[in-house]
Design a protein around this motif. Structure first.
Motif, short mmCIF file in Angstrom:
data_model
loop_
_atom_site.label_atom_id
_atom_site.label_comp_id
_atom_site.label_asym_id
_atom_site.label_seq_id
_atom_site.Cartn_x
_atom_site.Cartn_y
_atom_site.Cartn_z
N ASP A 346 0.80 -1.22 0.00
CA ASP A 346 0.00 0.00 0.00
C ASP A 346 0.84 1.28 0.00
OD1 ASP A 346 -2.30 -1.53 0.06
OD2 ASP A 346 -2.38 -1.54 2.26
N TYR A 347 2.12 1.18 0.40
CA TYR A 347 2.89 2.41 0.62
C TYR A 347 4.22 2.48 -0.12
CZ TYR A 347 -0.37 2.48 4.56
OH TYR A 347 -1.50 2.44 5.33
N ALA A 348 4.87 1.37 -0.34
CA ALA A 348 6.22 1.43 -0.93
C ALA A 348 6.51 0.17 -1.73
CB ALA A 348 7.27 1.62 0.15
N LEU A 370 15.60 9.96 -5.69
CA LEU A 370 15.48 9.74 -4.25
C LEU A 370 14.19 10.32 -3.69
CD1 LEU A 370 19.14 10.46 -3.06
CD2 LEU A 370 18.11 8.28 -3.73
N ALA A 371 13.66 11.36 -4.32
CA ALA A 371 12.48 12.06 -3.80
C ALA A 371 11.17 11.49 -4.32
CB ALA A 371 12.57 13.55 -4.14
N ARG A 372 11.22 10.43 -5.09
CA ARG A 372 9.98 9.85 -5.61
C ARG A 372 9.07 9.35 -4.49
NH1 ARG A 372 12.39 5.79 -10.10
NH2 ARG A 372 13.00 4.85 -8.09
N GLY A 373 7.79 9.37 -4.74
CA GLY A 373 6.83 8.81 -3.79
C GLY A 373 6.73 7.31 -3.92
N HIS A 396 13.02 18.61 -4.45
CA HIS A 396 12.85 17.75 -5.63
C HIS A 396 11.55 16.95 -5.61
CE1 HIS A 396 17.15 18.70 -5.95
NE2 HIS A 396 17.01 18.47 -7.24
N GLY A 397 10.61 17.35 -4.73
CA GLY A 397 9.28 16.80 -4.86
C GLY A 397 8.73 15.97 -3.73
N ARG A 398 9.55 15.64 -2.73
CA ARG A 398 9.00 14.84 -1.62
C ARG A 398 8.22 15.77 -0.70
NH1 ARG A 398 9.80 8.99 -0.51
NH2 ARG A 398 7.79 8.74 0.49
N ALA A 399 7.04 15.33 -0.29
CA ALA A 399 6.17 16.19 0.53
C ALA A 399 6.79 16.48 1.88
CB ALA A 399 4.82 15.51 0.72
N PRO A 400 6.70 17.72 2.36
CA PRO A 400 7.28 18.06 3.66
C PRO A 400 6.70 17.24 4.82
CG PRO A 400 6.74 20.05 2.43
CD PRO A 400 6.13 18.90 1.68
N ALA A 433 22.13 10.43 18.21
CA ALA A 433 23.57 10.24 18.23
C ALA A 433 23.93 9.10 17.28
CB ALA A 433 24.05 9.92 19.65
N SER A 434 25.17 9.13 16.80
CA SER A 434 25.64 8.05 15.94
C SER A 434 25.92 6.79 16.76
CB SER A 434 26.91 8.49 15.22
OG SER A 434 26.65 9.55 14.32
N PRO A 435 25.73 5.62 16.14
CA PRO A 435 25.29 5.39 14.77
C PRO A 435 23.76 5.46 14.66
CG PRO A 435 25.78 3.30 15.81
CD PRO A 435 26.14 4.35 16.81
N SER A 436 23.30 6.14 13.64
CA SER A 436 21.86 6.28 13.41
C SER A 436 21.55 6.07 11.94
CB SER A 436 21.35 7.66 13.85
OG SER A 436 21.34 7.77 15.25
N LEU A 437 20.31 5.67 11.70
CA LEU A 437 19.83 5.41 10.35
C LEU A 437 18.60 6.28 10.12
CD1 LEU A 437 20.56 3.15 8.14
CD2 LEU A 437 18.50 2.00 8.96
N ILE A 438 18.50 6.92 8.97
CA ILE A 438 17.35 7.75 8.64
C ILE A 438 16.44 6.99 7.67
CG2 ILE A 438 16.58 9.91 7.55
CD1 ILE A 438 19.29 11.14 8.37
N VAL A 439 15.16 6.96 7.97
CA VAL A 439 14.19 6.28 7.12
C VAL A 439 13.13 7.31 6.69
CG1 VAL A 439 12.58 4.35 6.88
CG2 VAL A 439 14.54 4.16 8.44
N VAL A 440 12.90 7.41 5.39
CA VAL A 440 11.93 8.36 4.85
C VAL A 440 10.87 7.58 4.07
CG1 VAL A 440 11.59 10.38 3.39
CG2 VAL A 440 13.74 10.11 4.66
#
Length: 474
Positions: A346-348, A370-373, A396-400, A433-440
């Motif tokens: 449903d999402y990705a 990278l900014a695609r939905g 580049h198009g990803r919603a705030p 703090a590191s180590p960290s992972l960012i998920v969008v």
């Protein structure tokens, strides 16, 4: 000691099984593996028994047990649902001095069957003397995890070489040292890789006094939880002479390294002194050239933003043998422990992994891609450049208001999950703090239902709005 542990040679020896149910079949299968001549008495046979009888593997000699059926029998097993029949088998066997085992009735057993770790010809038996069979099974499971599958092959190859070694090395003490070196060195590694011909050549070289070559194992240590290590990784860590490890490798994993191994930190951490990659490469070649077993231990997977390929190229050029043990990369491990699926119908439909070590203008990245939905973007090492990442994705198009998460020390007991919106990424990154992972991506919202690791203690921060939270997993 209630029982004497022995290993019996049952090849072609007559053994009697009374009972035709599933339990009786499990005992029969064990006897067949040992080469026994199995005879069964049962009114009804399970399908497995029926097939074995039809194939001539088992002889069905009757339906009702009689004490005379034990004449000439080496050992007997009773596994019927009738206590009276089991008792008769036990009594009759004792009178004839025939070893007997009544399943689940320790008082009527002159022998018991242990839990077995089978690495034939290496066999390990574990018994609780019938007091706690489930505990014995758990011990066996631990041993199964520790003993590599190739152990039996290694023993077989060693057995073939014993007579030749006796010719070459006459001293018993020298032969013992030879085998200690072989089983802990390159011979064992070659067998593990399945290169049996090279393993036999290695034995010849050792016997001729040729010094064993060193080698390097490039190991992925996973995201932090030591229980996520592969069995091969643990085995090599326990055999290492030298371990070169990164900052990202958790203390819990490091505790599993061989106690007397030399530990060398070659970690890299933003803002701190780190060992140059060229020096790490030099150390790998240096120690392996000295004949040592070197482990290069990297967080996550060594081939995912780990420069593992570069290090192996150096080893190849130096003619140093190596092997690679994959690890669970942070993008898979940390998200799973945070309850964030990388993909969801449903999402990705796409998941992308990128490194956050970017220049401020971000020119080297395809931001439109990278900014695609409808995709999940996972960014390694992105905290320091979080503002540039935030601005470029929105530009580049990803919603705030796209959901985001920052997973700090994923899979570890100290794991924290910072959640909010893309427009808040840079501010949230200041709390992590590191180590960290960012998920969008929209899949982040599923963590409200799918988080399972530890518990959500409380909302620790509410800096922006109701969607900006920190969840600490204990």
């Amino acid at each position: 000691m209630d029982y004497l542990p022995i290993f019996a040679d049952l090849k072609r020896r007559p053994c009697l099984v009374v009972g035709g149910n599933d339990i009786a079949w499990r005992k029969t299968r064990m006897l067949l593996k040992a080469g026994a001549d199995v005879r069964v008495i049962a009114e009804a046979l399970s399908p497995e028994f029926q097939y074995a009888v039809e194939q001539g593997q088992v002889t069905h000699i009757g339906t009702i047990f009689s004490p005379s059926d034990l004449d000439g029998i080496f050992l007997a097993i009773a596994a019927t649902e009738r206590k009276a029949v089991n008792a008769l088998v036990y009594q009759s066997a004792n009178q004839r001095q025939v070893l007997v085992n009544v399943v689940d009735d320790t008082q009527r057993c002159s022998f018991i069957v242990p839990s077995i770790v089978d690495r034939s010809p290496i066999i390990v038996a574990v018994s609780s003397s019938g007091q706690a069979p489930v505990l014995a099974r758990l011990v066996r499971e631990r041993l199964e995890a520790l003993l590599p599958q190739h152990l039996g092959t290694m023993a077989t190859l060693a057995g073939r070489f014993r007579s030749r070694l006796t010719e070459k090395v006459t001293s018993f003490a020298e032969r013992r040292r030879f085998w200690e070196q072989a089983f802990a060195g390159r011979f064992a590694s070659l067998v593990a890789k399945g290169d049996h011909a090279a393993a036999e050549l290695e034995l010849e070289a050792l016997a001729n006094g040729v010094e064993s070559r060193g080698e390097v194992a490039l190991i992925g240590a996973g995201p932090g939880d030591a229980s996520l290590l592969t069995l091969r990784a643990l085995q090599l860590m326990q055999q290492a002479d030298v371990v070169l490890y990164d900052y990202l490798v958790s203390d819990e994993v490091m505790d599993l390294v061989r106690r007397d191994a030399e530990l060398i930190s070659v970690g890299k951490k933003a803002g701190f002194h780190s060992v140059p990659q060229e020096e790490t490469n030099r150390l790998l070649v240096q120690y392996a050239s000295q004949g040592k077993r070197v482990v290069r231990l990297k967080g996550g997977d060594p081939f995912v933003f780990g420069r593992g390929g570069e290090e192996l190229e150096v080893l190849f050029d130096a003619n140093i043998p190596f092997e690679v043990v994959p690890g669970i990369t942070a993008a898979a491990g940390a998200t799973a422990y945070a309850g964030i699926p990388l993909t969801h119908r449903d999402y990705a439909q796409t998941a992308m992994f990128v490194t956050g070590h970017i220049k401020p203008d971000g020119k080297q990245l395809e931001w439109h891609t990278l900014a695609r939905g409808n995709q999940t973007l996972v960014i390694y090492m992105g905290l320091m450049n979080s503002l540039d990442i935030q601005l470029n994705l929105i530009r580049h198009g990803r919603a705030p208001d796209t959901p985001i998460a920052i997973i700090e020390r994923g899979t570890q007991r100290s794991q924290k999950v910072f959640k909010g919106q893309l427009s808040e990424l840079a501010d949230l990154a200041q709390q992590a703090a590191s180590p960290s992972l960012i998920v969008v991506g929209e899949v982040v919202n599923l963590s409200e239902k799918l988080h399972w690791f530890g518990k959500q203690e409380q909302q620790l921060h509410n800096t922006f709005d109701e969607q900006s939270t920190v969840v600490k997993l204990a």
